[in-house]
Scaffold this motif. Structure first.
Motif, PDB file in Angstrom:
ATOM      1  N   VAL A  32       0.843  -1.223   0.002  1.00  0.00           N
ATOM      2  CA  VAL A  32       0.085  -0.109   0.043  1.00  0.00           C
ATOM      3  C   VAL A  32       0.927   1.360   0.173  1.00  0.00           C
ATOM      4  O   VAL A  32       0.547   2.233  -0.833  1.00  0.00           O
ATOM      5  CB  VAL A  32      -0.889   0.038   1.217  1.00  0.00           C
ATOM      6  N   VAL A  33       1.881   1.250   0.857  1.00  0.00           N
ATOM      7  CA  VAL A  33       2.864   2.443   0.885  1.00  0.00           C
ATOM      8  C   VAL A  33       3.468   2.725  -0.531  1.00  0.00           C
ATOM      9  O   VAL A  33       3.450   3.758  -0.954  1.00  0.00           O
ATOM     10  CB  VAL A  33       3.946   2.471   1.773  1.00  0.00           C
ATOM     11  N   ALA A  34       3.868   1.639  -0.979  1.00  0.00           N
ATOM     12  CA  ALA A  34       4.608   1.732  -2.497  1.00  0.00           C
ATOM     13  C   ALA A  34       3.495   2.259  -3.548  1.00  0.00           C
ATOM     14  O   ALA A  34       3.979   3.334  -4.307  1.00  0.00           O
ATOM     15  CB  ALA A  34       4.945   0.416  -3.168  1.00  0.00           C
ATOM     16  N   CYS A  35       2.485   1.979  -3.373  1.00  0.00           N
ATOM     17  CA  CYS A  35       1.328   2.467  -4.203  1.00  0.00           C
ATOM     18  C   CYS A  35       0.872   3.960  -4.004  1.00  0.00           C
ATOM     19  O   CYS A  35       0.503   4.470  -5.014  1.00  0.00           O
ATOM     20  CB  CYS A  35      -0.143   1.352  -4.178  1.00  0.00           C
ATOM     21  N   LEU A  36       0.918   4.236  -2.708  1.00  0.00           N
ATOM     22  CA  LEU A  36       0.467   5.841  -2.464  1.00  0.00           C
ATOM     23  C   LEU A  36       1.658   6.496  -3.010  1.00  0.00           C
ATOM     24  O   LEU A  36       1.468   7.542  -3.413  1.00  0.00           O
ATOM     25  CB  LEU A  36       0.409   5.949  -0.882  1.00  0.00           C
ATOM     26  N   THR A  37       3.031   6.229  -2.892  1.00  0.00           N
ATOM     27  CA  THR A  37       4.077   6.747  -3.270  1.00  0.00           C
ATOM     28  C   THR A  37       3.855   7.143  -4.698  1.00  0.00           C
ATOM     29  O   THR A  37       4.254   8.201  -5.331  1.00  0.00           O
ATOM     30  CB  THR A  37       5.423   6.098  -3.101  1.00  0.00           C
ATOM     31  N   LEU A  38       3.601   6.151  -5.564  1.00  0.00           N
ATOM     32  CA  LEU A  38       3.345   6.278  -7.069  1.00  0.00           C
ATOM     33  C   LEU A  38       2.291   7.043  -7.515  1.00  0.00           C
ATOM     34  O   LEU A  38       2.226   7.986  -8.425  1.00  0.00           O
ATOM     35  CB  LEU A  38       3.238   4.887  -7.497  1.00  0.00           C
ATOM     36  N   LEU A  39       1.172   7.028  -6.641  1.00  0.00           N
ATOM     37  CA  LEU A  39      -0.165   7.982  -6.936  1.00  0.00           C
ATOM     38  C   LEU A  39       0.101   9.349  -6.684  1.00  0.00           C
ATOM     39  O   LEU A  39      -0.087  10.252  -7.704  1.00  0.00           O
ATOM     40  CB  LEU A  39      -1.177   7.503  -5.957  1.00  0.00           C
TER      41      LEU A  39
ATOM     42  N   PRO B 265      -2.456   1.741  -9.025  1.00  0.00           N
ATOM     43  CA  PRO B 265      -2.610   1.632  -7.663  1.00  0.00           C
ATOM     44  C   PRO B 265      -3.889   1.712  -6.814  1.00  0.00           C
ATOM     45  O   PRO B 265      -4.221   1.137  -5.844  1.00  0.00           O
ATOM     46  CB  PRO B 265      -2.116   3.104  -7.057  1.00  0.00           C
ATOM     47  N   TRP B 266      -4.856   2.407  -7.508  1.00  0.00           N
ATOM     48  CA  TRP B 266      -6.436   1.936  -7.023  1.00  0.00           C
ATOM     49  C   TRP B 266      -6.832   0.595  -7.256  1.00  0.00           C
ATOM     50  O   TRP B 266      -7.326   0.062  -6.380  1.00  0.00           O
ATOM     51  CB  TRP B 266      -7.465   2.996  -8.035  1.00  0.00           C
ATOM     52  N   GLY B 267      -6.283  -0.152  -8.188  1.00  0.00           N
ATOM     53  CA  GLY B 267      -6.581  -1.648  -8.374  1.00  0.00           C
ATOM     54  C   GLY B 267      -6.150  -2.382  -7.207  1.00  0.00           C
ATOM     55  O   GLY B 267      -6.864  -3.162  -6.546  1.00  0.00           O
ATOM     56  N   VAL B 268      -4.857  -1.900  -6.606  1.00  0.00           N
ATOM     57  CA  VAL B 268      -4.438  -2.651  -5.531  1.00  0.00           C
ATOM     58  C   VAL B 268      -5.088  -2.358  -4.226  1.00  0.00           C
ATOM     59  O   VAL B 268      -5.252  -3.232  -3.525  1.00  0.00           O
ATOM     60  CB  VAL B 268      -2.967  -2.206  -5.385  1.00  0.00           C
ATOM     61  N   PHE B 269      -5.710  -1.117  -4.160  1.00  0.00           N
ATOM     62  CA  PHE B 269      -6.338  -0.823  -2.953  1.00  0.00           C
ATOM     63  C   PHE B 269      -7.554  -1.490  -3.063  1.00  0.00           C
ATOM     64  O   PHE B 269      -8.083  -1.755  -1.717  1.00  0.00           O
ATOM     65  CB  PHE B 269      -6.663   0.736  -3.130  1.00  0.00           C
ATOM     66  N   GLN B 270      -8.219  -1.820  -3.982  1.00  0.00           N
ATOM     67  CA  GLN B 270      -9.522  -2.525  -3.974  1.00  0.00           C
ATOM     68  C   GLN B 270      -9.452  -3.663  -3.190  1.00  0.00           C
ATOM     69  O   GLN B 270     -10.492  -4.289  -2.711  1.00  0.00           O
ATOM     70  CB  GLN B 270     -10.090  -2.591  -5.630  1.00  0.00           C
TER      71      GLN B 270
ATOM     72  N   ILE C  96       0.438   7.452   4.202  1.00  0.00           N
ATOM     73  CA  ILE C  96       1.893   6.789   4.191  1.00  0.00           C
ATOM     74  C   ILE C  96       2.364   6.562   5.363  1.00  0.00           C
ATOM     75  O   ILE C  96       2.856   5.429   6.129  1.00  0.00           O
ATOM     76  CB  ILE C  96       2.930   7.444   3.330  1.00  0.00           C
ATOM     77  N   ILE C  97       2.436   7.654   6.281  1.00  0.00           N
ATOM     78  CA  ILE C  97       2.964   8.000   7.507  1.00  0.00           C
ATOM     79  C   ILE C  97       2.063   6.863   8.479  1.00  0.00           C
ATOM     80  O   ILE C  97       2.639   6.029   9.217  1.00  0.00           O
ATOM     81  CB  ILE C  97       2.710   9.187   8.313  1.00  0.00           C
TER      82      ILE C  97
END
Length: 582
Positions: free
Chosen positions: A159-166, A192-197, A262-263
């Protein structure tokens, strides 16, 4: 009806795929020649069964209030990670409702002659379909990646990696000069939205007990509503502007979310179920303790809960052949995959994709731009708070299956009414009635199908294959969404098919077919532990008899590396205790 649960000895065979799963490796079964070791191994196995049974009994008897008192930290961490879905709901609201924004259309649309003979601007139906589906294409890519990455590296780091990309991808939205730039941004942000889902659903289902599972998984739908409400609010709040900032400011607001999330997520505990599947029992216990608060009222014991997780993981290893995408289509998991996929698809097939264009649809039905946006604002407000109504129904004992079936029946009737309003000669009155009917549709949808789906897909998939099963389900949801996203603009666009209200008839027919499927195929998982659901599917219990069938999961003999890890941990603990005592 009671199930035949005769005790059987079934040993796991080696499985080569998906190496991170320790339960899939060839188990080290006890050497029968070492007779002196057997009593110790049997004693440890008996202790695991006893502890797992106690944990399961405590979960069954745990009330909602007891669950809240015992797992307040789990609730907080789950809510934090679920907030990632707000960003997806926000963008869906933006792009689908920007089609009714005059400044957005002037920048990215094309001129056309209205029925009144004046010149106006519209994003073409082809580009509307392309932009709306761009994010969906990205989400499918993200979903497939997530099926491997999150199970290998854990939920938090993924999730943290996806938020960074977003954070970087949002800049493309903000600086887009044409529709092609918007399309690129939609596809990249969709990954990243697909990962969050899927991660949000899986994490919510794995950090809480049975008493809270339905509430935390369905809360994710509220996050969708929050995002949509904030999105439409951002559009309305800037609708007075006559420059490019009318749409750039809403895009820029997407930068609010990533850094705080992220934090927070870096500080969150990992899913103890994920750690048990990887043989990290000590870490799983530490995570479990971070998810709970000491509460004597429930007589909570972390070791018992870890034993239940180990037992369930080993049971699924016995039932399930492997843990790859292909294994989702084998044996009893084929049925589970089918149901999860259809539960997701039904959200779009019951008219949800139609409602996503509410502002645009209401304008084509005859409402002014400002009135259409205010009706849409009311709809998204219902989306946000509708989950509270669903929680109330769940608390009063309404099952997931019951809510799904009754909800689809009500949505079918409402969509028929929406279609018949197209026959009304007074278009002004009909357009206001259409807006009101859409609000009723949104309320019924959020009380039932829209919310309950998240609980069903989290509960009906196995722990071992959950990420991949939910991924496959969400991919089908997105594929159906792509098809709906292509045809819906043509249904509503005045330069294309121009169906208006008559589109309600199309979606009513689709909704009726979903109702028939749900009655015959979707079972009731409420109140069941994951191990009980595993046995019910293994025994082939029909959807109608799921709720009434009794099972004893502890009559099944289980073996596997997770059990070996558990036995080693108990042995080490006893040795350390003996040293301290001497």
């Amino acid at each position: 009806m009671a199930l035949d649960t005769d005790k059987t000895n079934i040993h796991l065979s080696p499985v080569d795929d998906e190496k991170p799963y320790p339960v899939q490796q060839s188990p080290q079964l006890p050497d029968e020649s070492k007779e002196n070791d057997e009593p110790c191994g049997k004693s440890t196995m008996d202790a695991l069964i006893r502890n797992a049974r106690l944990a399961a009994e405590k979960e069954h008897s745990m009330s909602l209030l007891q669950g809240i008192k015992l797992y307040p930290k789990a609730i907080g961490w789950s809510i934090l990670i679920s907030t990632c879905i707000v960003m997806e709901g926000y963008d869906v609201a933006l792009i689908n409702n920007f089609y009714g924004d005059s400044q957005f259309n002037r920048k990215y649309g094309e001129p056309y002659i209205t029925k009144q003979g004046t010149v106006d601007y519209q994003v073409s139906p082809a580009w509307q379909a392309g932009l709306s589906n761009g994010a969906v294409v990205g989400e499918i890519i993200g979903l497939m990646i997530n099926g491997y990455v999150s199970e290998r590296f854990g939920y938090r780091y993924t999730v943290v990696a996806c938020l960074t990309l977003l954070t970087g991808f949002v800049a493309i939205f903000f600086t887009a000069q044409n529709v092609i730039h918007l399309q690129v941004a939609e596809i990249l942000c969709g990954i990243p939205w697909g990962v969050f889902q899927t991660i949000t659903i899986t994490y919510a289902s794995e950090v809480c007990p049975v008493a809270l599972r339905g509430y935390l998984t369905t809360y994710i739908n509220a996050c969708w509503g929050f995002g949509q409400l904030i999105g439409i609010g951002a559009i309305v709040g800037n609708s007075w502007r006559s420059d490019e900032w009318a749409y750039r400011i809403p895009y820029a607001l997407q930068w609010i979310w990533p850094v705080p999330l992220i934090i927070g997520i870096l500080l969150a505990p990992e899913s103890p179920w994920w750690q048990v599947r990887h043989g990290r029992l000590d870490e799983a216990k530490k995570s479990l303790l971070r998810l709970t608060s000491l509460n004597r009222e429930t007589d909570f014991d972390a070791d018992e809960t870890i034993a239940m997780m180990a037992h369930t993981t080993a049971l699924e290893a016995k039932i399930t052949q492997g843990a790859s995408y292909w294994d989702c289509f084998k044996g009893i998991d084929l049925r589970r995959t089918e149901i999860v996929c259809m539960c997701w698809a039904i959200q779009n097939l019951s008219g949800n994709s139609f409602s996503n264009y509410s502002t645009y649809f209401l304008q084509q039905a005859g409402l002014s731009e400002s009135k259409a946006y205010y009706f849409a604002l009311g709809q998204y407000a219902i989306n946000s708070v509708g989950v509270l109504g669903a929680w109330t129904l769940i608390t009063f004992g309404f099952g997931r299956r019951t809510l799904y079936i009754s909800g689809l029946a009500a949505l079918f009737v409402i969509l028929l009414v929406l279609g018949f309003l197209g026959l009304a000669p007074d278009r002004n009155a009909a357009s206001l009635a259409t807006g009101s009917i859409l609000l009723v549709w949104a309320l019924i949808y959020q009380l039932t199908v829209g919310t309950v789906c998240y609980s069903l897909v989290a509960e009906l998939s196995s722990r071992r294959l959950q990420i991949k099963t939910v991924v496959l389900g969400r991919i089908l949801y997105n594929i159906v969404g792509i098809v709906a996203g292509v045809i819906t603009p043509y249904m509503l666009n005045p330069t294309a098919w121009d169906w208006g209200n008559y589109a309600g008839f199309f979606w009513a027919g689709s909704c009726f077919l979903c109702l028939i499927y749900t009655y015959f195929r979707v079972p009731e998982p409420a109140g069941r532990t994951f191990a009980e659901l595993d046995i019910l599917f293994e025994k082939g219990v029909s959807a109608q008899k799921f709720a009434s069938t009794k099972v004893d999961v502890f009559s099944e003999d289980v073996r596997g590396d997770v059990i070996d890890y558990y036995q080693d941990q108990i042995t080490t603990s006893h040795m350390e205790h003996g040293k301290r005592a001497s």
